[in-house]
Design an enzyme around this catalytic site. Structure first.
Site, PDB file in Angstrom:
ATOM      1  N   THR A  12     -13.382 123.848  51.205  1.00 39.51           N
ATOM      2  CA  THR A  12     -12.110 123.543  50.537  1.00 39.51           C
ATOM      3  C   THR A  12     -10.962 123.989  51.442  1.00 39.51           C
ATOM      4  O   THR A  12     -11.093 124.922  52.224  1.00 39.51           O
ATOM      5  CB  THR A  12     -11.990 124.222  49.155  1.00 39.51           C
ATOM      6  N   GLY A  13      -9.844 123.299  51.336  1.00 36.32           N
ATOM      7  CA  GLY A  13      -8.695 123.625  52.188  1.00 36.32           C
ATOM      8  C   GLY A  13      -9.006 123.376  53.652  1.00 36.32           C
ATOM      9  O   GLY A  13      -8.643 124.159  54.530  1.00 36.32           O
ATOM     10  N   SER A  16      -6.234 122.147  57.243  1.00 37.54           N
ATOM     11  CA  SER A  16      -5.512 122.917  58.269  1.00 37.54           C
ATOM     12  C   SER A  16      -6.073 124.328  58.375  1.00 37.54           C
ATOM     13  O   SER A  16      -6.944 124.732  57.588  1.00 37.54           O
ATOM     14  CB  SER A  16      -4.008 122.976  57.953  1.00 37.54           C
ATOM     15  N   GLY A  17      -5.583 125.068  59.363  1.00 38.90           N
ATOM     16  CA  GLY A  17      -5.838 126.500  59.481  1.00 38.90           C
ATOM     17  C   GLY A  17      -7.294 126.926  59.527  1.00 38.90           C
ATOM     18  O   GLY A  17      -8.134 126.292  60.178  1.00 38.90           O
ATOM     19  N   ILE A  18      -7.573 128.000  58.819  1.00 41.23           N
ATOM     20  CA  ILE A  18      -8.907 128.620  58.859  1.00 41.23           C
ATOM     21  C   ILE A  18      -9.971 127.645  58.331  1.00 41.23           C
ATOM     22  O   ILE A  18     -11.074 127.571  58.867  1.00 41.23           O
ATOM     23  CB  ILE A  18      -8.895 129.930  58.022  1.00 41.23           C
ATOM     24  N   GLY A  19      -9.629 126.878  57.301  1.00 40.18           N
ATOM     25  CA  GLY A  19     -10.585 125.932  56.718  1.00 40.18           C
ATOM     26  C   GLY A  19     -10.999 124.855  57.709  1.00 40.18           C
ATOM     27  O   GLY A  19     -12.186 124.514  57.823  1.00 40.18           O
ATOM     28  N   SER A 143      -8.318 138.199  51.502  1.00 39.78           N
ATOM     29  CA  SER A 143      -7.302 138.635  52.465  1.00 39.78           C
ATOM     30  C   SER A 143      -7.322 140.160  52.529  1.00 39.78           C
ATOM     31  O   SER A 143      -7.721 140.815  51.547  1.00 39.78           O
ATOM     32  CB  SER A 143      -5.923 138.173  51.984  1.00 39.78           C
ATOM     33  N   TYR A 156       0.076 137.122  44.943  1.00 35.49           N
ATOM     34  CA  TYR A 156      -0.890 136.739  45.986  1.00 35.49           C
ATOM     35  C   TYR A 156      -1.900 137.866  46.192  1.00 35.49           C
ATOM     36  O   TYR A 156      -3.116 137.645  46.170  1.00 35.49           O
ATOM     37  CB  TYR A 156      -0.139 136.443  47.289  1.00 35.49           C
TER      38      TYR A 156
HETATM   39  N1  LIG Z   1      -3.017 132.834  57.475  1.00 34.62           N
HETATM   40  C1  LIG Z   1      -3.102 134.078  57.064  1.00 34.62           C
HETATM   41  O1  LIG Z   1      -2.383 134.968  57.558  1.00 34.62           O
HETATM   42  C2  LIG Z   1      -4.125 134.465  56.006  1.00 34.62           C
HETATM   43  C3  LIG Z   1      -4.384 135.826  55.811  1.00 34.62           C
HETATM   44  C4  LIG Z   1      -5.300 136.193  54.833  1.00 34.62           C
HETATM   45  C5  LIG Z   1      -5.945 135.238  54.080  1.00 34.62           C
HETATM   46  N2  LIG Z   1      -5.676 133.916  54.276  1.00 34.62           N
HETATM   47  C6  LIG Z   1      -6.369 132.945  53.414  1.00 34.62           C
HETATM   48  O2  LIG Z   1      -6.993 131.951  54.190  1.00 34.62           O
HETATM   49  C7  LIG Z   1      -7.148 130.759  53.406  1.00 34.62           C
HETATM   50  C8  LIG Z   1      -6.718 129.566  54.257  1.00 34.62           C
HETATM   51  O3  LIG Z   1      -5.339 129.668  54.538  1.00 34.62           O
HETATM   52  P1  LIG Z   1      -4.707 129.324  55.958  1.00 34.62           P
HETATM   53  O4  LIG Z   1      -4.103 130.553  56.473  1.00 34.62           O
HETATM   54  O5  LIG Z   1      -5.685 128.587  56.783  1.00 34.62           O
HETATM   55  O6  LIG Z   1      -3.473 128.412  55.498  1.00 34.62           O
HETATM   56  P2  LIG Z   1      -3.164 126.848  55.618  1.00 34.62           P
HETATM   57  O7  LIG Z   1      -3.228 126.403  57.029  1.00 34.62           O
HETATM   58  O8  LIG Z   1      -1.901 126.666  54.870  1.00 34.62           O
HETATM   59  O9  LIG Z   1      -4.373 126.197  54.831  1.00 34.62           O
HETATM   60  C9  LIG Z   1      -4.458 126.214  53.419  1.00 34.62           C
HETATM   61  C10 LIG Z   1      -5.414 125.129  52.981  1.00 34.62           C
HETATM   62  O10 LIG Z   1      -5.482 125.151  51.540  1.00 34.62           O
HETATM   63  C11 LIG Z   1      -5.264 123.831  51.070  1.00 34.62           C
HETATM   64  N3  LIG Z   1      -4.596 123.812  49.765  1.00 34.62           N
HETATM   65  C12 LIG Z   1      -3.381 124.339  49.460  1.00 34.62           C
HETATM   66  N4  LIG Z   1      -3.060 124.026  48.186  1.00 34.62           N
HETATM   67  C13 LIG Z   1      -4.091 123.284  47.698  1.00 34.62           C
HETATM   68  C14 LIG Z   1      -4.344 122.642  46.455  1.00 34.62           C
HETATM   69  N5  LIG Z   1      -3.466 122.686  45.446  1.00 34.62           N
HETATM   70  N6  LIG Z   1      -5.508 121.963  46.295  1.00 34.62           N
HETATM   71  C15 LIG Z   1      -6.400 121.895  47.307  1.00 34.62           C
HETATM   72  N7  LIG Z   1      -6.214 122.463  48.507  1.00 34.62           N
HETATM   73  C16 LIG Z   1      -5.075 123.146  48.702  1.00 34.62           C
HETATM   74  C17 LIG Z   1      -4.347 123.178  52.119  1.00 34.62           C
HETATM   75  O11 LIG Z   1      -4.510 121.761  52.092  1.00 34.62           O
HETATM   76  P3  LIG Z   1      -3.480 120.702  51.464  1.00 34.62           P
HETATM   77  O12 LIG Z   1      -2.104 121.270  51.623  1.00 34.62           O
HETATM   78  O13 LIG Z   1      -3.734 119.471  52.282  1.00 34.62           O
HETATM   79  O14 LIG Z   1      -3.907 120.560  50.036  1.00 34.62           O
HETATM   80  C18 LIG Z   1      -4.941 123.752  53.400  1.00 34.62           C
HETATM   81  O15 LIG Z   1      -6.017 122.977  53.833  1.00 34.62           O
HETATM   82  C19 LIG Z   1      -6.309 130.967  52.142  1.00 34.62           C
HETATM   83  O16 LIG Z   1      -7.149 131.285  51.065  1.00 34.62           O
HETATM   84  C20 LIG Z   1      -5.443 132.159  52.493  1.00 34.62           C
HETATM   85  O17 LIG Z   1      -5.045 132.906  51.380  1.00 34.62           O
HETATM   86  C21 LIG Z   1      -4.778 133.506  55.233  1.00 34.62           C
END
Ligand SMILES: NC(=O)c1ccc[n+]([C@@H]2O[C@H](COP(=O)([O-])OP(=O)(O)OC[C@H]3O[C@@H](n4cnc5c(N)ncnc54)[C@H](OP(=O)(O)O)[C@@H]3O)[C@@H](O)[C@H]2O)c1
Length: 266
Positions: A12-13, A16-19, A143, A156
């Site tokens: 899921t997700g 972009s990013g980690i996903g 996180s 969050y």
């Molecule tokens: N980056 C950091 O510093 C960090 C730190 C700790 C934990 N995390 C965790 O890592 C995970 C991935 O985040 P990321 O940092 O890779 O950020 P990201 O690049 O913004 O990716 C977030 C992903 O979640 C999806 N998403 C958001 N809203 C959604 C919705 N309503 N329905 C379905 N998908 C949805 C987005 O896709 P769409 O917008 O296309 O729906 C995107 O693919 C998250 O759980 C985040 O809390 C991140």
């Protein structure tokens, strides 16, 4: 790694990013993929990239996991396509920045729905089959924020604390079932998440941020090894273990420095 080849992984997700990086790693390991998010175009670009590099099947499912019905619709679509999911990566999530009192209620409830309720529903829906087949892998993405309260990102941090607590309990409960369960707890990572949250990062976060592929690699390896809690990066590990020995008031203050608005990276 051989054990994963030919199995279906749901990420899921993945847009972009980690996903997206986790999807790249499972593709490299020979897994077939279901990639899901709201932005279909991004998923199509990832599918094109991964299909050129790997001999695997890739299914795209556009789905909004911030809705009450999103998880069940995703599960039903996968059932309709007659796909058996062996690996569930609950990565989709958003951040929410600002003082609790300044944030509208619908935004607070929306992040709870996505980061917490949908993750719980998907785990419930897919775990049953994994237990009856005596095989499966589940990774939740939380996180480092989940290890203590997070002023200026309070909701969050609270969603991520739930995910860590749930995950550690499930890792324990699932011993001997054939299902491995881990929680990945990244620290600041260079992705789109803070732009989406409207959060301008500060110097502390900029300097500590990791590359999303490095984070994904630690998650991938940790889940295979059945590690309960995966904290990527030496600095994040040190911060999390120092939390255990610090007074709670100090850890809350420390977290407030990360939540503080700063100047944008851009
Ligand atoms: N980056 C950091 O510093 C960090 C730190 C700790 C934990 N995390 C965790 O890592 C995970 C991935 O985040 P990321 O940092 O890779 O950020 P990201 O690049 O913004 O990716 C977030 C992903 O979640 C999806 N998403 C958001 N809203 C959604 C919705 N309503 N329905 C379905 N998908 C949805 C987005 O896709 P769409 O917008 O296309 O729906 C995107 O693919 C998250 O759980 C985040 O809390 C991140």
């Amino acid at each position: 790694m051989k054990e994963l080849k030919g199995k279906w992984a749901l990420v899921t997700g993945a847009s972009s990013g980690i996903g997206a990086d986790l999807a790249r790693l499972y593709a490299k390991a020979g897994c077939n993929l279901i990639i899901t998010a709201r932005r279909e175009q991004r998923l199509a670009e990832l599918k094109k990239e991964l299909s050129q590099q790997n001999d695997i099947r890739i299914e795209i499912i556009q789905n909004d996991l911030s809705t009450e019905t999103g998880p069940q619709e995703l599960f039903d679509t996968i059932e309709d396509r007659k796909i058996q999911v062996s690996i569930l990566i609950n990565n989709a999530g958003i951040a929410l920045s600002g003082k609790f009192n300044d944030i509208p209620l619908d935004k607070k409830l929306g992040i709870i729905q996505l980061n917490l309720v949908s993750l719980t529903k998907l785990t419930h829906l897919f775990l049953h089959g994994m237990i009856s087949r005596k095989e499966g892998w589940i990774m939740q993405v939380a996180s480092v924020y989940g290890f203590q309260p997070g002023p200026n990102m309070a909701t969050y941090a609270a969603t991520k604390a739930y995910v860590i607590s749930l995950s550690e309990a499930l890792n324990f409960e699932l011993k001997g079932t054939g299902v491995k369960h881990s929680v990945l707890c990244p620290g600041p990572t260079r992705t789109e998440i803070f732009d989406t949250a409207g959060h301008t990062t500060n110097i502390l976060m900029d300097n500590l941020s990791m590359d999303s592929m490095d984070v994904a690699k630690e998650g991938f390896k940790g889940l295979l090894n059945g590690k309960s809690v995966i904290v990527p990066g030496a600095i994040n590990k040190a911060l999390v273990s120092s939390n255990r020995f610090s007074p709670r008031s100090l850890t809350v203050f420390g977290a407030s420095l990360f939540g503080k608005e700063g100047t944008s990276r851009k």
